[in-house]
Motif scaffolding. Structure first.
Motif, PDB file in Angstrom:
ATOM      1  N   UNK A   1       0.833  -1.208   0.000  1.00 51.22           N
ATOM      2  CA  UNK A   1       0.000   0.000   0.000  1.00 51.22           C
ATOM      3  C   UNK A   1       0.866   1.256   0.000  1.00 51.22           C
ATOM      4  N   UNK A   2       1.934   1.257   0.799  1.00 54.02           N
ATOM      5  CA  UNK A   2       2.827   2.422   0.833  1.00 54.02           C
ATOM      6  C   UNK A   2       3.542   2.606  -0.501  1.00 54.02           C
ATOM      7  N   UNK A   3       3.942   1.497  -1.113  1.00 58.93           N
ATOM      8  CA  UNK A   3       4.615   1.586  -2.411  1.00 58.93           C
ATOM      9  C   UNK A   3       3.675   2.148  -3.472  1.00 58.93           C
ATOM     10  N   UNK A   4       2.449   1.647  -3.513  1.00 52.89           N
ATOM     11  CA  UNK A   4       1.490   2.107  -4.519  1.00 52.89           C
ATOM     12  C   UNK A   4       1.103   3.570  -4.290  1.00 52.89           C
ATOM     13  N   UNK A   5       1.023   3.989  -3.023  1.00 52.57           N
ATOM     14  CA  UNK A   5       0.676   5.384  -2.737  1.00 52.57           C
ATOM     15  C   UNK A   5       1.756   6.343  -3.221  1.00 52.57           C
ATOM     16  N   UNK A   6       3.002   5.894  -3.258  1.00 53.15           N
ATOM     17  CA  UNK A   6       4.090   6.761  -3.686  1.00 53.15           C
ATOM     18  C   UNK A   6       4.439   6.660  -5.158  1.00 53.15           C
TER      19      UNK A   6
ATOM     20  N   UNK B   1       6.468  -1.137 -21.105  1.00 54.94           N
ATOM     21  CA  UNK B   1       7.583  -0.550 -20.352  1.00 54.94           C
ATOM     22  C   UNK B   1       7.089   0.137 -19.085  1.00 54.94           C
ATOM     23  N   UNK B   2       5.985   0.875 -19.179  1.00 52.95           N
ATOM     24  CA  UNK B   2       5.447   1.547 -17.990  1.00 52.95           C
ATOM     25  C   UNK B   2       5.021   0.531 -16.938  1.00 52.95           C
ATOM     26  N   UNK B   3       4.352  -0.535 -17.361  1.00 54.80           N
ATOM     27  CA  UNK B   3       3.927  -1.554 -16.411  1.00 54.80           C
ATOM     28  C   UNK B   3       5.109  -2.225 -15.731  1.00 54.80           C
ATOM     29  N   UNK B   4       6.181  -2.471 -16.496  1.00 50.58           N
ATOM     30  CA  UNK B   4       7.363  -3.099 -15.907  1.00 50.58           C
ATOM     31  C   UNK B   4       8.029  -2.184 -14.882  1.00 50.58           C
TER      32      UNK B   4
ATOM     33  N   UNK C   1       6.553   0.235 -13.094  1.00 49.24           N
ATOM     34  CA  UNK C   1       5.701   0.374 -11.912  1.00 49.24           C
ATOM     35  C   UNK C   1       5.792  -0.839 -11.003  1.00 49.24           C
ATOM     36  N   UNK C   2       5.963  -2.009 -11.588  1.00 48.30           N
ATOM     37  CA  UNK C   2       5.988  -3.240 -10.783  1.00 48.30           C
ATOM     38  C   UNK C   2       7.395  -3.668 -10.378  1.00 48.30           C
ATOM     39  N   UNK C   3       8.404  -2.893 -10.817  1.00 45.14           N
ATOM     40  CA  UNK C   3       9.782  -3.293 -10.524  1.00 45.14           C
ATOM     41  C   UNK C   3      10.067  -3.266  -9.022  1.00 45.14           C
ATOM     42  N   UNK C   4       9.548  -2.262  -8.325  1.00 45.41           N
ATOM     43  CA  UNK C   4       9.818  -2.144  -6.895  1.00 45.41           C
ATOM     44  C   UNK C   4       8.733  -2.703  -6.008  1.00 45.41           C
ATOM     45  N   UNK C   5       7.781  -3.399  -6.592  1.00 49.53           N
ATOM     46  CA  UNK C   5       6.677  -3.957  -5.812  1.00 49.53           C
ATOM     47  C   UNK C   5       7.194  -5.100  -4.942  1.00 49.53           C
TER      48      UNK C   5
ATOM     49  N   UNK D   1      -2.659  -4.627  -6.875  1.00 50.19           N
ATOM     50  CA  UNK D   1      -2.659  -3.289  -6.249  1.00 50.19           C
ATOM     51  C   UNK D   1      -2.220  -2.185  -7.188  1.00 50.19           C
ATOM     52  N   UNK D   2      -1.328  -2.491  -8.132  1.00 47.59           N
ATOM     53  CA  UNK D   2      -0.894  -1.461  -9.079  1.00 47.59           C
ATOM     54  C   UNK D   2      -2.047  -1.054  -9.991  1.00 47.59           C
TER      55      UNK D   2
END
Length: 266
Positions: free
Chosen positions: A33-38, A132-135, A137-141, A215-216
């Motif tokens: 949740x914190x990762x997605x909020x940022x 590329x955008x999806x990758x 965004x999910x890289x640090x998940x 969550x993303x």
């Protein structure tokens, strides 16, 4: 069984293990949740999940209209302006630039729906951009939690039920004697109640996770309407909608420019 042995050797370790698993899952969910909020989300990537009138292609066309690179008439024909026809002029973003390049490849004004349906280069750029955008965004998940296989989950619940039953029977089998045994009996009883409560908490946690499996994607759905679409005048919005609805073209109208023949090598 001696309540002290029962509490120290069986019930308390099992209770600690169960709530430790619950706490680990909660910490992981809070980290997600914190990762997605940022997250800093590209507005065009966020618009890709919307319905077609508010999606990324519509937003790219709106950006070109607002920048004065194209115009649209009441029939939905997109036409390059003088600035838009200049090869050195760009929109500053891959998706509007791809749409602008698609219009430059046409021999005449074309409808947006026609371009989306019939221009493979536009589709390729769009797919590559969103991949590329999806990758990114999910890289640090945080790593997704892995639930145990069904057979192990059933085995675990069976063992837990057996432990609850045997511990309850053993606790009620004999009367405690002395302060130590009474304290151990009370602690054991509270731990057994906590294990029963854990069953309800575990079900609720799993249901909450099942309600938001990605969550993303949930974060992307929270984004507002693309700024270009929000800033487009109402008449232009209607014309752009008509342009998106048109997927057919008239004869010799808006076809791709022919590739000039190459002279044979001497």
């Amino acid at each position: 069984m001696d309540p002290v042995i029962l509490a120290c050797a069986v019930v308390l370790p099992v209770t600690a293990l169960l709530y430790g698993m619950l706490g680990a899952r909660r910490r992981r969910d809070r980290a997600v949740a914190a990762y997605c909020a940022g997250l800093r989300v590209d507005p065009y990537h966020a618009a890709a999940g919307r319905w077609w009138a508010e999606d990324d292609v519509q937003a790219a066309a709106a950006r070109l209209l607002l920048d004065g690179l194209v115009t649209v008439n009441h029939r939905g024909n997109l036409r390059l302006t003088t600035a838009g026809a200049d090869p050195a002029r760009t929109a500053g973003h891959p998706l509007p630039d791809a749409l602008l390049a698609a219009l430059r490849r046409r021999t005449a004004p074309a409808a947006l729906g026609n371009l989306v349906l019939r221009d493979p280069e536009l589709r390729a750029v769009r797919a590559e951009f969103h991949a590329e955008c999806g990758a990114v965004l999910r890289a640090g998940l945080p790593r997704p939690r892995r639930d145990a296989p069904c057979c192990l989950a059933v085995l675990g619940m069976t063992l837990l039920a057996m432990e609850l039953t045997l511990a309850t029977v053993a606790l009620l089998d004999r009367m405690p004697h002395g302060p130590l045994q009474w304290t151990a009996a009370v602690v054991t009883g509270l731990a057994l109640v906590a294990q029963v409560r854990w069953l309800d908490l575990d079900v609720r946690q799993r249901e909450a996770a099942a309600a938001h499996p990605d969550p993303v994607a949930e974060r992307l759905r929270q984004e507002e309407l693309h700024p270009a679409l929000a800033g487009l005048p109402a008449p232009t919005t209607r014309h752009l909608t008509a342009s998106r609805l048109r997927t057919r073209r008239g004869r010799h109208h808006g076809r791709p420019r022919p590739t000039p023949p190459t002279s044979p090598a001497p």
